[in-house]
Enzyme design. Structure first.
Site, short mmCIF file in Angstrom:
data_model
loop_
_atom_site.label_atom_id
_atom_site.label_comp_id
_atom_site.label_asym_id
_atom_site.label_seq_id
_atom_site.Cartn_x
_atom_site.Cartn_y
_atom_site.Cartn_z
N TYR A 130 6.63 -10.55 36.89
CA TYR A 130 7.16 -10.17 38.42
C TYR A 130 8.58 -9.89 38.41
O TYR A 130 9.29 -9.88 39.46
CB TYR A 130 6.62 -11.43 39.47
CG TYR A 130 5.47 -11.91 39.39
CD1 TYR A 130 4.36 -10.93 39.94
CD2 TYR A 130 4.85 -12.82 38.79
CE1 TYR A 130 3.04 -11.33 39.84
CE2 TYR A 130 3.66 -13.36 38.74
CZ TYR A 130 2.68 -12.56 39.34
OH TYR A 130 1.24 -12.98 39.24
N CYS A 153 24.48 -3.81 46.78
CA CYS A 153 25.19 -4.17 47.88
C CYS A 153 25.01 -5.16 48.80
O CYS A 153 24.40 -4.83 50.03
CB CYS A 153 25.79 -2.79 48.54
SG CYS A 153 27.03 -1.83 47.61
N PRO A 204 -4.90 -15.45 34.52
CA PRO A 204 -3.51 -15.86 34.27
C PRO A 204 -2.59 -14.66 34.22
O PRO A 204 -2.95 -13.57 33.56
CB PRO A 204 -3.43 -16.34 32.89
CG PRO A 204 -4.73 -15.91 32.20
CD PRO A 204 -5.66 -15.78 33.36
N ARG A 254 13.37 -12.11 42.16
CA ARG A 254 12.72 -13.06 42.28
C ARG A 254 13.74 -14.35 42.83
O ARG A 254 13.58 -15.11 43.74
CB ARG A 254 12.11 -13.84 40.99
CG ARG A 254 10.88 -12.92 40.83
CD ARG A 254 9.87 -13.43 39.56
NE ARG A 254 9.14 -14.63 40.22
CZ ARG A 254 9.74 -15.95 39.79
NH1 ARG A 254 10.80 -16.41 39.25
NH2 ARG A 254 8.85 -16.92 40.39
N1 LLP Z 1 -5.06 -14.24 40.58
C1 LLP Z 1 -5.12 -13.85 42.02
C2 LLP Z 1 -5.76 -13.75 42.88
C3 LLP Z 1 -3.56 -13.94 42.60
O1 LLP Z 1 -3.20 -13.65 43.54
C4 LLP Z 1 -2.51 -14.03 41.53
C5 LLP Z 1 -1.12 -14.15 41.97
C6 LLP Z 1 -2.82 -14.30 40.19
C7 LLP Z 1 -4.22 -14.38 39.80
C8 LLP Z 1 -1.97 -14.64 38.90
O2 LLP Z 1 -1.05 -15.72 39.01
P1 LLP Z 1 -0.17 -16.04 38.04
O3 LLP Z 1 -0.99 -16.72 36.91
O4 LLP Z 1 0.86 -14.91 37.56
O5 LLP Z 1 0.76 -17.29 38.66
N2 LLP Z 1 5.64 -12.54 42.95
C9 LLP Z 1 5.42 -13.86 42.79
C10 LLP Z 1 4.07 -14.27 42.44
C11 LLP Z 1 3.00 -13.86 43.44
C12 LLP Z 1 1.53 -14.01 42.70
C13 LLP Z 1 0.42 -13.57 43.62
N3 LLP Z 1 -0.56 -13.68 43.05
C14 LLP Z 1 6.55 -14.37 41.80
O6 LLP Z 1 7.03 -13.67 41.46
O7 LLP Z 1 6.42 -15.70 41.53
#
Ligand code: LLP
Length: 441
Positions: free
Chosen positions: A391, A361, A291, A330
């Site tokens: 993020y 800008c 997570p 985001r």
């Molecule tokens: N494990 C792997 C292999 C991943 O690719 C990701 C996220 C996570 C864990 C963690 O996921 P989380 O629990 O944080 O959802 N920039 C995007 C999110 C991209 C996530 C990519 N991988 C945003 O701002 O929503």
């Protein structure tokens, strides 16, 4: 909507971690990323408790540091006993500099360079999550040259795509990540890993998406993995010691989001893994998760100062803040929604609808389309945007040469600076004058 230790003080201001946000703005300036560390700790505890409820289960919760990685954050995670998922040399370097136990670091990513893999081998990290055949070959070659062994997981694509409240079974995946199960790539990778003299295949990894509110998506992914992996004992002599189901647990960005409790995700994951193991006559593997957002997302608030405003009668009113898409990409990138409060007027009725714009800008630099603010709000007021902990900082840019904001941790009435605000001098630190250009035939 308030999160964690956020309260509205007697002075009408937003307080976080027992600290007045107006005071934080005064001391540290704006824009400012504020993290409620008590809430981060509570989230960590919730994940650990959900697994600890199972007496005979082996598990690891690895914080996905891509969501927010700094030395202090990694140290907090270390102190609370989690493992760590890194996806680049930079995140790995941060972890090592922060003194994170190397054996609890897992390295993900679809294009790790030789240099990054060397850093992982030098540090003897816990596991490399191998994404493709190129990496499998490279890692074996590097381990062989060093006479070193490395534990690996193989990332597979179970053909489940999960987006918020929906998930779909895509069958054949079209993604840059992982080994396809359907077309036999995953089995071939497992065969090579089993035969490899230096790689120790510990298990299988999958990650099905972000902001998942539907535990059934994890269950389907687990069942799909077992449909194949359940046969691999017979076919290639491989038994999963570890099943890593990735991250993606949903959080509450706005009142429209209704995330489940952590337990409501973990229980079905554990149940599905146990029952699939039973069905295939296999031992129950250790369950790992990754997570990111659900550990830090709700704990982060970005504090801005309001500057100019523009009213277009009959259309809308814009109010602009001293940051924007450079500190939070985001909304522009994913049309992500956020809620906010005017932090120094938090007890006044929010009776006006405005559009919160950033200062970059670019017309698309809008943070919140329809924010409610008190009519009295004016230039110099503070705007707190909630749920920016994941993020935000980690995807910040220097667009328009805006220096990156500072980061503070707040808890029990104390504020600790954990990332200094960048200066203009920082922005040109690596710039060289025209004359030093030197690459001649
Ligand atoms: N494990 C792997 C292999 C991943 O690719 C990701 C996220 C996570 C864990 C963690 O996921 P989380 O629990 O944080 O959802 N920039 C995007 C999110 C991209 C996530 C990519 N991988 C945003 O701002 O929503």
């Amino acid at each position: 909507m308030l999160h964690g230790t956020q309260t509205i003080g007697d002075n009408g201001n937003l307080w976080i971690g027992g600290v007045d946000t107006a005071k934080l703005a005064q001391v540290f300036g704006t824009p400012l990323y504020i993290y409620d560390t008590a809430l981060i700790k509570e989230k960590i505890r919730t994940f650990k408790d959900a697994f600890a409820a199972y007496a005979h289960l082996d598990w690891q919760v690895a914080y996905a540091s891509k969501a927010f990685s700094t030395v202090a954050m990694v140290q907090l995670v270390r102190d609370f006993g989690l493992s760590l998922d890194v996806v680049s040399g930079g995140e790995l370097y941060t972890a090592l500099k922060a003194g994170f136990p190397r054996e609890k670091i897992h390295f993900n990513g679809n294009n790790k360079s030789d240099e990054e893999l060397a850093l992982a081998l030098d540090a003897e990290i816990g596991a490399v999550i191998v994404d493709n055949f190129h990496e499998l070959n490279t890692l074996e070659r590097m381990c062989s040259a060093r006479s070193q062994e490395m534990d690996i997981l193989l990332r597979v694509t179970p053909g489940v795509e999960a987006h918020t409240h929906e998930f779909i079974m895509t069958g054949q995946d079209d993604t840059k990540f992982g080994f396809n199960l359907d077309n036999g790539s995953a089995e071939e990778a497992v065969r090579l890993a089993v035969q490899s003299p230096h790689l120790v295949p510990k298990g299988i990894h999958c990650h099905i998406g972000s902001q998942i509110f539907e535990p059934e998506a994890f269950v389907q992914a687990i069942r799909t993995v077992y449909r194949y992996a359940g046969e691999w004992k017979e076919r290639v002599g491989f038994v999963m010691d570890v099943l890593n189901v990735g991250g993606g647990f949903g959080i509450r960005y706005t009142a429209a989001d209704h995330p489940l409790s952590v337990k409501q995700y973990i229980d079905p994951i554990v149940a599905a893994t146990k029952s699939a193991s039973r069905d295939h006559g296999l031992p129950v593997p250790a369950i790992w998760i990754e997570p990111g957002r659900s550990i830090v997302g709700e704990a982060g608030t970005t504090l801005y100062t309001l500057g100019s405003s523009k009213e277009i009668p009959g259309v809308r009113k814009y109010i602009s803040v001293d940051g924007g898409m450079a500190d939070n990409i985001r909304p522009a990138l994913y049309q992500a929604d956020y809620e906010s409060v005017v932090a120094n007027r938090a007890s006044e009725p929010a009776d006006e609808t405005v559009t919160v714009a950033g200062k970059c800008c670019e017309t698309g630099d809008v943070l919140i389309k329809n924010a409610k603010v008190p009519k009295t709000s004016t230039s110099g007021d503070l705007l707190a945007v909630f749920c920016t902990g994941a993020y935000g900082y980690s995807m910040a840019s220097h667009y328009n040469r805006l220096p990156n904001p500072a980061v503070v941790f707040v808890e029990e009435g104390e504020a600790t600076l954990v990332v200094r605000r960048e200066s203009y001098a920082d922005l040109i630190r690596n710039d060289l004058p025209l004359k030093t250009l030197s690459c001649h035939e």
